[in-house]
Design a protein around this motif. Structure first.
Motif, PDB file in Angstrom:
ATOM      1  N   TYR A   7      -4.227 120.013  53.113  1.00  0.00           N
ATOM      2  CA  TYR A   7      -3.128 120.536  52.305  1.00  0.00           C
ATOM      3  C   TYR A   7      -1.808 120.379  53.034  1.00  0.00           C
ATOM      4  O   TYR A   7      -1.756 120.183  54.243  1.00  0.00           O
ATOM      5  CB  TYR A   7      -3.360 122.011  51.956  1.00  0.00           C
ATOM      6  CG  TYR A   7      -3.098 122.982  53.089  1.00  0.00           C
ATOM      7  CD1 TYR A   7      -1.955 123.791  53.086  1.00  0.00           C
ATOM      8  CD2 TYR A   7      -3.975 123.116  54.157  1.00  0.00           C
ATOM      9  CE1 TYR A   7      -1.699 124.690  54.115  1.00  0.00           C
ATOM     10  CE2 TYR A   7      -3.734 124.008  55.182  1.00  0.00           C
ATOM     11  CZ  TYR A   7      -2.597 124.788  55.157  1.00  0.00           C
ATOM     12  OH  TYR A   7      -2.349 125.671  56.185  1.00  0.00           O
ATOM     13  N   GLY A   8      -0.722 120.456  52.295  1.00  0.00           N
ATOM     14  CA  GLY A   8       0.614 120.311  52.854  1.00  0.00           C
ATOM     15  C   GLY A   8       1.605 120.034  51.741  1.00  0.00           C
ATOM     16  O   GLY A   8       1.228 119.903  50.571  1.00  0.00           O
ATOM     17  N   TYR A   9       2.868 119.939  52.094  1.00  0.00           N
ATOM     18  CA  TYR A   9       3.894 119.662  51.100  1.00  0.00           C
ATOM     19  C   TYR A   9       3.777 118.232  50.564  1.00  0.00           C
ATOM     20  O   TYR A   9       3.137 117.368  51.166  1.00  0.00           O
ATOM     21  CB  TYR A   9       5.289 119.871  51.695  1.00  0.00           C
ATOM     22  CG  TYR A   9       5.646 121.330  51.915  1.00  0.00           C
ATOM     23  CD1 TYR A   9       5.754 122.204  50.840  1.00  0.00           C
ATOM     24  CD2 TYR A   9       5.884 121.821  53.197  1.00  0.00           C
ATOM     25  CE1 TYR A   9       6.094 123.539  51.023  1.00  0.00           C
ATOM     26  CE2 TYR A   9       6.221 123.157  53.399  1.00  0.00           C
ATOM     27  CZ  TYR A   9       6.320 124.004  52.316  1.00  0.00           C
ATOM     28  OH  TYR A   9       6.642 125.329  52.508  1.00  0.00           O
ATOM     29  N   THR A  10       4.443 117.971  49.429  1.00  0.00           N
ATOM     30  CA  THR A  10       4.484 116.639  48.839  1.00  0.00           C
ATOM     31  C   THR A  10       5.041 115.621  49.839  1.00  0.00           C
ATOM     32  O   THR A  10       5.993 115.910  50.566  1.00  0.00           O
ATOM     33  CB  THR A  10       5.362 116.651  47.573  1.00  0.00           C
ATOM     34  OG1 THR A  10       4.815 117.594  46.638  1.00  0.00           O
ATOM     35  CG2 THR A  10       5.397 115.270  46.923  1.00  0.00           C
ATOM     36  N   THR A 108      -1.205 118.859  56.737  1.00  0.00           N
ATOM     37  CA  THR A 108      -0.341 117.700  56.919  1.00  0.00           C
ATOM     38  C   THR A 108       1.109 118.151  56.752  1.00  0.00           C
ATOM     39  O   THR A 108       1.408 119.017  55.926  1.00  0.00           O
ATOM     40  CB  THR A 108      -0.657 116.585  55.898  1.00  0.00           C
ATOM     41  OG1 THR A 108      -0.487 117.088  54.567  1.00  0.00           O
ATOM     42  CG2 THR A 108      -2.071 116.081  56.076  1.00  0.00           C
ATOM     43  N   ALA A 109       1.994 117.549  57.548  1.00  0.00           N
ATOM     44  CA  ALA A 109       3.394 117.976  57.528  1.00  0.00           C
ATOM     45  C   ALA A 109       4.306 116.829  57.916  1.00  0.00           C
ATOM     46  O   ALA A 109       3.886 115.866  58.558  1.00  0.00           O
ATOM     47  CB  ALA A 109       3.597 119.147  58.492  1.00  0.00           C
ATOM     48  N   LYS A 110       5.562 116.970  57.515  1.00  0.00           N
ATOM     49  CA  LYS A 110       6.574 115.980  57.890  1.00  0.00           C
ATOM     50  C   LYS A 110       7.376 116.437  59.106  1.00  0.00           C
ATOM     51  O   LYS A 110       8.029 115.634  59.756  1.00  0.00           O
ATOM     52  CB  LYS A 110       7.536 115.736  56.723  1.00  0.00           C
ATOM     53  CG  LYS A 110       6.891 115.207  55.460  1.00  0.00           C
ATOM     54  CD  LYS A 110       7.910 114.791  54.407  1.00  0.00           C
ATOM     55  CE  LYS A 110       8.696 115.968  53.869  1.00  0.00           C
ATOM     56  NZ  LYS A 110       7.870 116.862  53.042  1.00  0.00           N
ATOM     57  N   ILE A 126      -3.916 119.153  62.742  1.00  0.00           N
ATOM     58  CA  ILE A 126      -2.727 118.817  61.964  1.00  0.00           C
ATOM     59  C   ILE A 126      -2.575 117.300  61.947  1.00  0.00           C
ATOM     60  O   ILE A 126      -2.850 116.629  62.936  1.00  0.00           O
ATOM     61  CB  ILE A 126      -1.470 119.465  62.585  1.00  0.00           C
ATOM     62  CG1 ILE A 126      -1.608 120.994  62.570  1.00  0.00           C
ATOM     63  CG2 ILE A 126      -0.193 119.029  61.852  1.00  0.00           C
ATOM     64  CD1 ILE A 126      -0.576 121.712  63.418  1.00  0.00           C
ATOM     65  N   SER A 127      -2.171 116.760  60.786  1.00  0.00           N
ATOM     66  CA  SER A 127      -1.951 115.325  60.671  1.00  0.00           C
ATOM     67  C   SER A 127      -0.726 115.087  59.804  1.00  0.00           C
ATOM     68  O   SER A 127       0.094 115.978  59.616  1.00  0.00           O
ATOM     69  CB  SER A 127      -3.200 114.634  60.097  1.00  0.00           C
ATOM     70  OG  SER A 127      -3.106 113.226  60.233  1.00  0.00           O
ATOM     71  N   GLY A 128      -0.591 113.882  59.281  1.00  0.00           N
ATOM     72  CA  GLY A 128       0.569 113.561  58.465  1.00  0.00           C
ATOM     73  C   GLY A 128       1.696 112.956  59.283  1.00  0.00           C
ATOM     74  O   GLY A 128       1.531 112.568  60.442  1.00  0.00           O
TER      75      GLY A 128
END
Length: 248
Positions: A7-10, A108-110, A126-128
């Motif tokens: 999960y994470g932001y768009t 996931t994150a930016k 954490i990934s992304g």
């Protein structure tokens, strides 16, 4: 069956992370299923005017579209995660964007700011896009799914446990915790999956071939009620396996 969520932001890299994990798990001969949560109020497959939509409007409560290459079953309601998972029998099931269930999670994150906003105790990696900036966040590994998919997959195989129930502490605390706290402790190595006593009972309940989790208290009541009757029948022997089928 082992389940986990990404999960994470768009645009944080959720789908890319999931794609790479699926490919790697399949390469390692695991069976894999997936669930995509769609956060769009007006989403629907059977648009107005299609044949399936006409079936629904006529009053059909369950519509099935059977094509040459796929079969789509359309429920006229939002199913719970537990109901959805009852259709799966895979080694791993990956849920995208789902946060309202008891399971390990990949965030996931930016940016680091996004990590701070969304992280909780159920996150084990954490990934992304943020993986281009850091390799660790407060002791939690940050792994680039494009460059280090082997490392990410090895970690999830080590961390993700067999599906736990999702009872509150008021309902069941045989292990000393509520189900979500137990899951988080398993991730941190402070408990084991075997500490959950739900699967250790002698009595199991199935509805339409789907096993229903019961807290030990309810399991004991059902066990004692059944044995109280069965013991009076000819053919009963202590230690026998008893099977009862009924229709509601």
């Amino acid at each position: 069956m082992k389940i986990f969520s990404v999960y994470g932001y768009t645009d944080s890299g959720k789908t890319t992370t999931i794609e790479n994990i699926i490919k790697e798990l399949r390469k390692r001969r695991f069976t894999v299923g997936s669930v995509k949560e769609i956060h769009y109020e007006e989403f629907e497959i059977d648009k107005e005017g299609t044949n399936t939509s006409r079936h629904k409007e006529a009053g059909s409560q369950l519509v099935t579209a059977r094509g040459y290459h796929e079969t789509d079953i359309l429920y006229q309601k939002k199913l719970s995660v537990e109901e959805i998972l009852s259709f799966y029998n895979h080694d791993y099931v990956i849920l995208e964007g789902v946060t309202d269930y008891n399971m390990p999670k990949i965030l996931t994150a930016k940016s680091i700011a996004e990590i701070r906003e969304r992280i909780d105790d159920s996150v084990f990696v954490i990934s992304g896009r943020v993986a281009e900036q850091i390799s660790e966040y407060e002791g939690i590994p940050v792994i680039n799914c494009m460059k280090n998919i082997d490392e990410l997959t090895n970690l999830l195989i080590n961390k993700v446990y067999d599906k736990l129930p999702d009872f509150s502490k008021n309902c069941c605390s045989e292990c000393g915790y509520d189900c979500r706290t137990l899951g988080n402790k398993i991730l941190r190595g402070e408990a084991k999956r075997e500490d959950c006593s739900i699967k250790n009972t002698y009595t199991k309940l199935y509805i339409d071939d789907r096993e229903i989790d019961m807290v030990p208290f309810v399991s004991k009541i059902l066990n004692n009620a059944v044995l109280g009757v069965i013991k009076e029948l000819d053919g009963y022997k202590k230690g026998s396996t008893i099977r009862i089928e009924t229709k509601s």
